[in-house]
Structure formats: C-alpha cells, structure tokens
Design an enzyme around this catalytic site. Sequence first.
Site, PDB file in Angstrom:
ATOM      1  N   HIS A   1      -9.133   1.033   5.035  1.00 39.44           N
ATOM      2  CA  HIS A   1      -8.172   1.228   5.839  1.00 39.44           C
ATOM      3  C   HIS A   1      -7.841   2.708   7.029  1.00 39.44           C
ATOM      4  O   HIS A   1      -9.096   3.566   7.111  1.00 39.44           O
ATOM      5  CB  HIS A   1      -7.225   1.832   5.024  1.00 39.44           C
ATOM      6  CG  HIS A   1      -5.575   1.466   5.682  1.00 39.44           C
ATOM      7  ND1 HIS A   1      -5.157   2.658   6.686  1.00 39.44           N
ATOM      8  CD2 HIS A   1      -4.822   0.960   5.144  1.00 39.44           C
ATOM      9  CE1 HIS A   1      -3.660   2.666   6.771  1.00 39.44           C
ATOM     10  NE2 HIS A   1      -3.364   2.094   6.200  1.00 39.44           N
TER      11      HIS A   1
ATOM     12  N   GLY B   1       3.192  -1.568   4.650  1.00 37.97           N
ATOM     13  CA  GLY B   1       2.767   0.285   4.269  1.00 37.97           C
ATOM     14  C   GLY B   1       4.347   0.824   4.127  1.00 37.97           C
ATOM     15  O   GLY B   1       4.727   0.790   2.507  1.00 37.97           O
ATOM     16  N   GLY B   2       5.602   1.215   4.711  1.00 34.58           N
ATOM     17  CA  GLY B   2       6.594   1.537   4.651  1.00 34.58           C
ATOM     18  C   GLY B   2       7.435   1.121   4.437  1.00 34.58           C
ATOM     19  O   GLY B   2       8.337   1.776   2.690  1.00 34.58           O
TER      20      GLY B   2
ATOM     21  N   SER C   1       3.849  -2.421  10.736  1.00 32.77           N
ATOM     22  CA  SER C   1       5.128  -2.103  10.765  1.00 32.77           C
ATOM     23  C   SER C   1       5.701  -3.623  10.132  1.00 32.77           C
ATOM     24  O   SER C   1       6.834  -4.336  10.537  1.00 32.77           O
ATOM     25  CB  SER C   1       5.623  -1.942  11.949  1.00 32.77           C
ATOM     26  OG  SER C   1       5.283  -0.255  11.688  1.00 32.77           O
TER      27      SER C   1
ATOM     28  N   ASN D   1       1.016  -1.381  -0.103  1.00 30.08           N
ATOM     29  CA  ASN D   1       0.301  -0.207   0.233  1.00 30.08           C
ATOM     30  C   ASN D   1       1.069   1.142   0.256  1.00 30.08           C
ATOM     31  O   ASN D   1       1.090   2.118   1.416  1.00 30.08           O
ATOM     32  CB  ASN D   1      -1.249  -0.157   0.824  1.00 30.08           C
ATOM     33  CG  ASN D   1      -0.946   0.993   1.590  1.00 30.08           C
ATOM     34  OD1 ASN D   1      -1.991   2.147   0.884  1.00 30.08           O
ATOM     35  ND2 ASN D   1      -2.066   1.607   2.663  1.00 30.08           N
TER      36      ASN D   1
ATOM     37  N   LYS E   1       0.287   4.659  -0.278  1.00 29.24           N
ATOM     38  CA  LYS E   1      -0.718   5.317   0.611  1.00 29.24           C
ATOM     39  C   LYS E   1      -0.036   6.381  -0.500  1.00 29.24           C
ATOM     40  O   LYS E   1       0.012   6.680  -1.832  1.00 29.24           O
ATOM     41  CB  LYS E   1       0.309   5.715   1.935  1.00 29.24           C
ATOM     42  CG  LYS E   1       0.124   4.344   2.691  1.00 29.24           C
ATOM     43  CD  LYS E   1       0.449   5.181   4.130  1.00 29.24           C
ATOM     44  CE  LYS E   1      -0.161   3.512   4.566  1.00 29.24           C
ATOM     45  NZ  LYS E   1      -0.365   3.400   5.546  1.00 29.24           N
TER      46      LYS E   1
ATOM     47  N   GLU F   1      -6.741   4.239   8.188  1.00 27.36           N
ATOM     48  CA  GLU F   1      -5.897   5.704   7.445  1.00 27.36           C
ATOM     49  C   GLU F   1      -7.492   6.651   7.264  1.00 27.36           C
ATOM     50  O   GLU F   1      -7.643   7.910   7.209  1.00 27.36           O
ATOM     51  CB  GLU F   1      -5.559   6.544   6.659  1.00 27.36           C
ATOM     52  CG  GLU F   1      -3.599   5.993   7.206  1.00 27.36           C
ATOM     53  CD  GLU F   1      -2.495   5.486   6.836  1.00 27.36           C
ATOM     54  OE1 GLU F   1      -2.963   5.439   5.704  1.00 27.36           O
ATOM     55  OE2 GLU F   1      -1.748   5.028   7.560  1.00 27.36           O
TER      56      GLU F   1
ATOM     57  N   GLU G   1      -5.188  -5.026  10.631  1.00 24.46           N
ATOM     58  CA  GLU G   1      -4.041  -3.618  11.448  1.00 24.46           C
ATOM     59  C   GLU G   1      -4.479  -3.009  12.154  1.00 24.46           C
ATOM     60  O   GLU G   1      -4.627  -2.456  12.453  1.00 24.46           O
ATOM     61  CB  GLU G   1      -3.909  -2.682  10.048  1.00 24.46           C
ATOM     62  CG  GLU G   1      -4.183  -3.709   8.667  1.00 24.46           C
ATOM     63  CD  GLU G   1      -3.391  -2.941   7.209  1.00 24.46           C
ATOM     64  OE1 GLU G   1      -2.546  -2.729   7.223  1.00 24.46           O
ATOM     65  OE2 GLU G   1      -3.696  -1.695   6.948  1.00 24.46           O
TER      66      GLU G   1
ATOM     67  N   GLY H   1       2.586   2.223  10.635  1.00 26.36           N
ATOM     68  CA  GLY H   1       3.699   3.433  10.402  1.00 26.36           C
ATOM     69  C   GLY H   1       4.302   3.779  11.830  1.00 26.36           C
ATOM     70  O   GLY H   1       5.218   5.085  11.977  1.00 26.36           O
TER      71      GLY H   1
END
Length: 250
Positions: free
Chosen positions: A95, A233-234, A212, A9, A11, A97, A167, A173
């Site tokens: 999600h 993500g990251g 993470s 993802n 983002k 967010e 999640e 993150g």
Amino acid sequence: MRQTLVAGNWKMNGSLESIKQLVAGITAGAADSGDTAIAVCPPFVYIPLVSELLAGSKIALGSQDNSDQEAGAFTGEISCSMLNDFGCRYAIVGHSERRALYGEDDDFTARKFAAARKAGLTPILCVGESLEEREQGITEDVVARQLDAVIKLEGIAAIADAVIAYEPVWAIGTGKTASPRQAQDVHAFIRGKLAGLDQGVADKVQILYGGSVKGSNAKELFSMQDIDGGLIGGASLAADDFLAICTAGN
Ligand code: PGA
C-alpha cells in the site's frame, strides 16, 4: 468474465464497538450486492473478532500488511500463518502508505507478496504513482517498476494468484478521484504489460482501482473495461457508503 471485487481497507480506524456495528451493517446488506465479491481488511487486533462476526456471510477477510518472514524474532510483525489461523483470504501488500510512510521499497514489497502467496493468501498488490510522478509523465514507468519487482522474484505465473490494485497516490484520501478514463488508461497499460508476458494471466487477474471511490463514482469506474472493482479506504468505514459501492459492482 472477471468477477468484480470490492475490498474495504479500514486502515488504523475503528474501535471495538464501532467495528461490531460496521460489520453488522455490512453483513446485513451484503446479500443485495449480487455477484460482487466483498472483502474487508481490519486492523490486525480486530481480525479474530471480525473473523467470528463474518462466519457464514459471503464477505471475505483480508489483512492490511504481513511480514515477509515466516516466524521468529521479528518484534511487532505478523506472519501469514497467523493470518491464516483467523481465516484471512486476502493480504494487501505494498500500500502506498506503507511505501511512503514506512519506507517499504519494491523489493521488500515483493518479499511480502511472496510470503503471502506461499501461505496460500491472495496478495492484493498495490501500485501507483505520486502526483509529482504523474506530472513528470512517468506514471507507466513507476507502475511497471513496481510490478517488475514482484515478477522478477515470483515469476509472471504468480500474478495469476493475486489481485492488483492501481491506486494513484494523489487520489488516496484526497477526495480527488482519477477520472474513469485516466484510471482505465493505467489499467489497460497494466493488463497489456502482463499480456506481453502471459496472455492467460493478463485475462484472469482482477485489477482494482483505489483512490477516493464513493457510491457516486463507483459505477462509472467499474464499468470501464479493465477495472474489476475497487480498493476502498474512507468510504469503507460506513456500512451504507460501502454497500453502495458494492452494489455498483453489479
Ligand atoms: P481512499 O483510500 O478510498 O480513502 O482514497 C483508498 C486506499 O488507500 O486504499
């Protein structure tokens, strides 16, 4: 046996140039990821480009969000048929967010899930508790409520056409990963809840862990009985990091 799925993802990250490089890096290494299925979810505007760049590779394309509506006067929205036009297979819905920053509640998320499924996309339904909710001991209640909104609207059979991503919000993150045991406990709860409604659906549905995930912790997480891959993500923003996670899925 459920196939392992690793989905990136991205983002709201990247540029025309960096995304070309990222896709080149991922496609070059994807052949070494064995049986693991891989997907990437770029920002909307890069979907046509990434779709072209992925042609002929094993990597699937997904969206980060979609409208609950089919078409019409909905400024700023993107419909599922538009996503289909560019070869999207997956659609992330709910999600944390979107839920926390844009006020998207369980019912709205369920309608987005329904729109994605109606268009033939595979929804990746995100669920998970905040730190406060974990500390209050209500993780299972929160996850059950998020799942129930979708099951109420679409029925339990619809979950067989979807992927679930657990999640924990406190792990997204933050560099704080849930331990494999913590994650497995919630995954087992989710599968058990689904099994109470339909054993076949529970056995089939892939439940991903997100929060993470890195090359260094992916193998241990993915080796847990009810963890069928990850939503990343990251670490999906650098080809080597992402490929290390994909390889851990074998
Ligand atoms: P993270 O994000 O891997 O950067 O924690 C996961 C996600 O939001 O899906």
